[in-house]
Design a protein around this motif. Structure first.
Motif, mmCIF file in Angstrom:
data_model
loop_
_atom_site.group_PDB
_atom_site.id
_atom_site.type_symbol
_atom_site.label_atom_id
_atom_site.label_comp_id
_atom_site.label_asym_id
_atom_site.label_seq_id
_atom_site.Cartn_x
_atom_site.Cartn_y
_atom_site.Cartn_z
ATOM 1 N N LEU A 268 0.812 -1.207 0.000
ATOM 2 C CA LEU A 268 0.000 0.000 0.000
ATOM 3 C C LEU A 268 0.855 1.269 0.000
ATOM 4 O O LEU A 268 0.318 2.373 0.110
ATOM 5 N N LYS B 100 2.762 2.415 2.275
ATOM 6 C CA LYS B 100 2.636 3.095 3.559
ATOM 7 C C LYS B 100 3.925 2.886 4.356
ATOM 8 O O LYS B 100 4.591 1.861 4.216
ATOM 9 N N LEU C 62 -5.055 1.075 6.756
ATOM 10 C CA LEU C 62 -5.756 2.123 6.023
ATOM 11 C C LEU C 62 -6.363 3.184 6.943
ATOM 12 O O LEU C 62 -6.419 4.362 6.591
ATOM 13 N N ASN D 29 -13.305 0.473 2.053
ATOM 14 C CA ASN D 29 -11.870 0.749 2.095
ATOM 15 C C ASN D 29 -11.075 -0.535 2.313
ATOM 16 O O ASN D 29 -10.057 -0.763 1.655
ATOM 17 N N GLY E 263 -9.578 -2.055 -0.926
ATOM 18 C CA GLY E 263 -8.153 -1.848 -0.702
ATOM 19 C C GLY E 263 -7.366 -3.135 -0.838
ATOM 20 O O GLY E 263 -6.296 -3.170 -1.441
#
Length: 464
Positions: free
Chosen positions: A338, A340, A374, A421, A425
């Motif tokens: 992701l 992140k 998320l 999400n 996601g």
């Protein structure tokens, strides 16, 4: 230190004895002798040699023919050729066939020892490289099958054992325990690893389509068969066919699959001829097949053909000691997917994760952690970020209390936001941000998925 093994091949008995007496002490090796190419091949087939030293001029199978056959079956084998009839042409020919070095008789003993030492060094480097590759390959194979518990160590050992065979394997376990990952690991560790791995999700394919998908069809076999189509068995030739959730296959398909396992051949729809296939079958199920046999919905003979080598995967609740390890692995993997920064799980959240029953097993745990990645604002994921404060049934959940304080429409929208999400996601993470593939995986039209993504401000670019 392991004693190095050398095979010396020469049709002159005196030369064999001389080389054995001189090389064993100087090279600290064990020498095996062969007086012909045929005898040498027999020795090679029975054990590993660090080096083969072979004469070129021999009656029957000469050294070049021996070299060619050895390199064909054992391409990493180090071979040094020797001859009393040296020439540039002969040396070039030997090198073209894969010889490491070429030595002309008569030779100086010290020079011979030095060149053979270099050849043995080459063999040592190759063996170490192969060992490291095997370790890396094994590590990669098991990267998503995580666990240090005794029960998982037994599973890993079973996977290694069955991978070295050609028998059918039946993997059983609840949904989300990693049956597909197990099948992929068996294939990757097997002698078929260079061949295709073809997974088939049996419940998602209607019966009338499944047969044509598995076995293929000839043009004109049915209304829409406008051209020949090869089946999945042919696609998996020289590889592995994984029949996921085999318990959902109808008795009619079971009968056809049983015939393929027994006869190792298929008959495409509309074709009068059979086609031989070389395919290993691995299947899985989350159902009790013995119960289905008693109910008459699963063939007993088919079950025993599938269940030659069984592997049972434990549910997550039976290996709770693995949960922190699995959670950290999932967290690192999806933070990376992701894009992140790497986050951590708070001690309180980890405690709650270990306590939960995880009816959906590792797959459910993965979904929860993706939500945490998320929705968390900081570097540490808290229980509130994924909507759990304690086990269900042990008291009121603050997240639920918060939702109940909201108007109905707002509470519903917050839940939808959280679900979409997490769900979308994960799809985008699995497909690298490819919306078309994500739509196909979840059964939506591409435009419908894009509309949902726009509504909930989910950007595909974040997952690429």
């Amino acid at each position: 230190m392991t004693t190095r093994a050398i095979l010396i091949v020469d049709d002159e008995p005196d030369m064999l004895v001389l080389l054995k007496r001189s090389l064993e002490p100087d090279l600290k090796c064990r020498v095996t002798l062969a007086s012909s190419g045929t005898e040498a091949l027999r020795h090679v087939s029975q054990g590993y040699f660090d080096l083969i030293l072979a004469d070129i001029k021999m009656p029957g199978m000469d050294g070049l023919a021996l070299l060619e056959m050895v390199k064909r079956d054992y391409p990493e084998q180090t071979v040094v050729m020797m001859t009393g009839h040296g020439s540039i042409e002969t040396a070039v020919e030997a090198m073209k066939h894969g010889a490491y070095d070429f030595i002309t008789k008569p030779f100086d003993h010290d020079a011979l020892v030095l060149r053979l030492e270099k050849a043995l060094e080459r063999s040592s480097l190759i063996r170490e490289n192969l060992r490291l590759k095997k370790e890396t390959r094994t590590s990669h194979v098991f990267q998503d099958l995580v666990g240090k518990s005794a029960v998982m160590q037994r599973v890993f050992e079973t996977i290694r054992m069955v991978a070295n065979t050609e028998f059918t394997v039946l993997i059983t376990g609840e949904s989300g325990t990693g049956k597909d990952l197990t099948a992929r690991a068996i294939h990757a560790l097997s002698a078929r690893s260079e061949g295709p791995y073809v997974p088939v999700n049996c419940p998602t394919v209607p019966e009338h389509i499944l047969e044509s998908e598995l076995f293929g069809y000839k043009k004109g076999a049915f209304t829409h068969a406008t051209q020949n189509k090869i089946g999945l068995f042919q696609e998996a030739d020289k590889g592995t066919l994984f029949l996921d959730e085999i318990g959902d296959v109808s008795p009619a398909i079971q009968t056809k699959l049983l015939r393929v396992i027994q006869e190792k051949e298929i008959k495409p729809l509309g074709d009068n001829r059979t086609i031989s296939v070389d395919v290993r079958i691995i299947s899985s199920t989350n159902q009790n097949l013995r119960e289905k046999i008693r109910e008459g919905t699963f063939r007993e003979d088919f079950f025993y053909r599938l269940n030659v080598l069984p592997i049972t995967l434990p549910p997550l609740r039976e290996r709770r000691e693995d949960i922190p390890l699995i959670a950290d692995h999932i967290l690192a993997k999806h933070c990376r997917k992701l894009s992140k920064p790497l986050k951590t799980l708070s001690p309180k959240l980890m405690e709650l994760l270990v306590e939960r029953p995880w009816e959906g097993n590792v797959r459910e745990l993965e979904n929860v952690i993706i939500q945490g990645i998320l929705f968390s604002g900081g570097e540490e994921i808290q229980p509130r970020d994924i909507g759990i404060e304690r086990l269900s049934g042990t008291g009121d959940c603050p997240e639920e209390e918060t939702l109940l304080d909201l108007p109905y429409r707002d509470a519903k929208e917050r839940n939808l936001q959280r679900f979409n999400n997490a769900y979308i996601g994960r799809l985008l993470a699995e497909t690298g941000g490819n919306v078309t593939q994500a739509a196909r995986k979840c059964g939506l039209e591409r435009q419908s998925l894009q509309q949902i993504m726009r509504r909930y401000r989910i950007l595909a670019d974040r997952f690429r």
